[in-house]
Design a protein around this motif. Structure first.
Motif, PDB file in Angstrom:
ATOM      1  N   GLU A   1      32.262  19.647  53.462  1.00 31.69           N
ATOM      2  CA  GLU A   1      32.269  18.629  54.502  1.00 31.69           C
ATOM      3  C   GLU A   1      33.282  19.082  55.539  1.00 31.69           C
ATOM      4  N   VAL A   2      32.886  19.091  56.797  1.00 33.93           N
ATOM      5  CA  VAL A   2      33.759  19.565  57.866  1.00 33.93           C
ATOM      6  C   VAL A   2      34.098  18.376  58.756  1.00 33.93           C
ATOM      7  N   TYR A   3      35.361  17.970  58.696  1.00 33.31           N
ATOM      8  CA  TYR A   3      35.833  16.782  59.400  1.00 33.31           C
ATOM      9  C   TYR A   3      36.492  17.165  60.720  1.00 33.31           C
ATOM     10  N   PRO A   4      36.442  16.253  61.696  1.00 33.13           N
ATOM     11  CA  PRO A   4      37.224  16.489  62.907  1.00 33.13           C
ATOM     12  C   PRO A   4      38.690  16.719  62.532  1.00 33.13           C
ATOM     13  N   GLU A   5      39.335  17.641  63.201  1.00 34.37           N
ATOM     14  CA  GLU A   5      40.664  18.103  62.803  1.00 34.37           C
ATOM     15  C   GLU A   5      41.736  17.020  62.773  1.00 34.37           C
ATOM     16  N   ARG A   6      41.527  15.914  63.446  1.00 37.83           N
ATOM     17  CA  ARG A   6      42.529  14.843  63.462  1.00 37.83           C
ATOM     18  C   ARG A   6      42.342  13.848  62.311  1.00 37.83           C
ATOM     19  N   THR A   7      41.346  14.080  61.461  1.00 35.93           N
ATOM     20  CA  THR A   7      41.064  13.156  60.365  1.00 35.93           C
ATOM     21  C   THR A   7      42.151  13.237  59.298  1.00 35.93           C
ATOM     22  N   GLU A   8      42.641  12.084  58.899  1.00 33.12           N
ATOM     23  CA  GLU A   8      43.582  11.971  57.777  1.00 33.12           C
ATOM     24  C   GLU A   8      42.970  11.012  56.766  1.00 33.12           C
ATOM     25  N   LEU A   9      43.087  11.339  55.490  1.00 31.39           N
ATOM     26  CA  LEU A   9      42.555  10.481  54.434  1.00 31.39           C
ATOM     27  C   LEU A   9      43.704   9.779  53.726  1.00 31.39           C
ATOM     28  N   PHE A  10      43.546   8.485  53.514  1.00 30.03           N
ATOM     29  CA  PHE A  10      44.553   7.679  52.839  1.00 30.03           C
ATOM     30  C   PHE A  10      43.899   6.869  51.733  1.00 30.03           C
ATOM     31  N   PRO A  11      44.647   6.539  50.670  1.00 27.44           N
ATOM     32  CA  PRO A  11      44.085   5.673  49.629  1.00 27.44           C
ATOM     33  C   PRO A  11      43.837   4.273  50.178  1.00 27.44           C
ATOM     34  N   GLY A  12      42.948   3.554  49.518  1.00 28.74           N
ATOM     35  CA  GLY A  12      42.701   2.169  49.901  1.00 28.74           C
ATOM     36  C   GLY A  12      43.974   1.349  49.772  1.00 28.74           C
TER      37      GLY A  12
ATOM     38  N   SER B   1      44.076  -1.765  48.741  1.00 26.54           N
ATOM     39  CA  SER B   1      43.973  -2.724  47.636  1.00 26.54           C
ATOM     40  C   SER B   1      43.140  -2.073  46.534  1.00 26.54           C
ATOM     41  N   ASP B   2      43.113  -2.723  45.374  1.00 27.55           N
ATOM     42  CA  ASP B   2      42.382  -2.155  44.240  1.00 27.55           C
ATOM     43  C   ASP B   2      40.891  -1.998  44.499  1.00 27.55           C
ATOM     44  N   ASP B   3      40.327  -2.817  45.373  1.00 28.87           N
ATOM     45  CA  ASP B   3      38.882  -2.750  45.598  1.00 28.87           C
ATOM     46  C   ASP B   3      38.508  -2.082  46.924  1.00 28.87           C
ATOM     47  N   GLU B   4      39.478  -1.479  47.615  1.00 33.04           N
ATOM     48  CA  GLU B   4      39.183  -0.778  48.857  1.00 33.04           C
ATOM     49  C   GLU B   4      39.122   0.729  48.599  1.00 33.04           C
ATOM     50  N   GLN B   5      38.060   1.358  49.091  1.00 30.41           N
ATOM     51  CA  GLN B   5      37.930   2.808  48.992  1.00 30.41           C
ATOM     52  C   GLN B   5      38.972   3.491  49.868  1.00 30.41           C
ATOM     53  N   GLY B   6      39.124   4.792  49.643  1.00 23.69           N
ATOM     54  CA  GLY B   6      39.963   5.575  50.537  1.00 23.69           C
ATOM     55  C   GLY B   6      39.442   5.441  51.949  1.00 23.69           C
ATOM     56  N   ARG B   7      40.319   5.624  52.908  1.00 22.18           N
ATOM     57  CA  ARG B   7      39.930   5.424  54.303  1.00 22.18           C
ATOM     58  C   ARG B   7      40.349   6.611  55.155  1.00 22.18           C
ATOM     59  N   ALA B   8      39.624   6.787  56.228  1.00 17.46           N
ATOM     60  CA  ALA B   8      39.909   7.856  57.179  1.00 17.46           C
ATOM     61  C   ALA B   8      40.460   7.245  58.452  1.00 17.46           C
ATOM     62  N   VAL B   9      41.515   7.851  58.972  1.00 22.50           N
ATOM     63  CA  VAL B   9      42.079   7.452  60.255  1.00 22.50           C
ATOM     64  C   VAL B   9      42.323   8.728  61.063  1.00 22.50           C
ATOM     65  N   LEU B  10      42.492   8.555  62.362  1.00 22.66           N
ATOM     66  CA  LEU B  10      42.785   9.706  63.213  1.00 22.66           C
ATOM     67  C   LEU B  10      44.285   9.809  63.435  1.00 22.66           C
ATOM     68  N   GLY B  11      44.806  11.000  63.234  1.00 22.47           N
ATOM     69  CA  GLY B  11      46.221  11.276  63.436  1.00 22.47           C
ATOM     70  C   GLY B  11      46.368  12.513  64.301  1.00 22.47           C
ATOM     71  N   GLU B  12      47.441  13.227  64.100  1.00 22.21           N
ATOM     72  CA  GLU B  12      47.670  14.471  64.828  1.00 22.21           C
ATOM     73  C   GLU B  12      47.044  15.628  64.057  1.00 22.21           C
TER      74      GLU B  12
END
Length: 160
Positions: free
Chosen positions: A51-62, A64-75
């Motif tokens: 999987e090739v993500y835009p370079e500013r993509t950062e992955l973080f854990p959810g 809460s217990d029922d939230e999946q990991g999430r992607a946000v844009l950073g540097e």
């Protein structure tokens, strides 16, 4: 077994197409929740993919217990402490030609102690920033001989 992994790229679509040449399978937009991401899958029984993500993509854990990991844009990082070894069905010449065409550093190396090289591969630097190690079919037997518990213990004990 690793079935897929992600890596950052300035141009995810282009990088996915280049990796698709090496993997010999499907290339298309990523159907997951990362806008602008692309994917390259090998046509194999394992579902091997990148999987090739835009370079500013950062992955973080959810959060809460029922939230999946999430992607946000950073540097976008200048470099990443990540690499993966991919075995591909193409030959050495094809790897070298693709790397040269893209202007991406592509070099053949032996890995292991200088006085006792253990296996060979190509360093294939995607966009000259993210390293993938690429192995052709003829390179794999030396690698798989040393990637088990007994072989690793022997190497670490200095008996190799």
């Amino acid at each position: 077994m690793i079935h897929h992994f992600s890596l950052p790229a300035a141009d995810p679509r282009h990088v996915a197409h280049v990796l698709g040449e090496l993997l010999g399978g499907y290339v298309g937009p990523f159907v997951g929740p990362i806008p602008g991401a692309w994917v390259a899958y090998a046509d194999d029984e394992h579902g091997t993919g990148v999987e090739v993500y835009p370079e500013r993509t950062e992955l973080f854990p959810g959060r809460s217990d029922d939230e999946q990991g999430r992607a946000v844009l950073g540097e976008a990082p200048a470099a990443v402490a990540f690499h993966a070894l991919l075995s591909v069905a193409v030959d050495r010449r094809t790897i070298e030609e693709i790397g040269a065409r893209e202007g991406w550093r592509t070099r053949h190396f032996w890995r292991g102690p200088p006085d006792h090289p253990l296996f060979e591969l190509y360093e294939f630097w995607v966009e000259n920033r993210v390293m993938l190690e690429i192995a052709t079919p003829d390179m794999l037997s030396a690698y798989t001989k040393i990637t088990n518990a007994a072989a690793q213990r022997t190497i670490l004990a200095g008996k190799a």
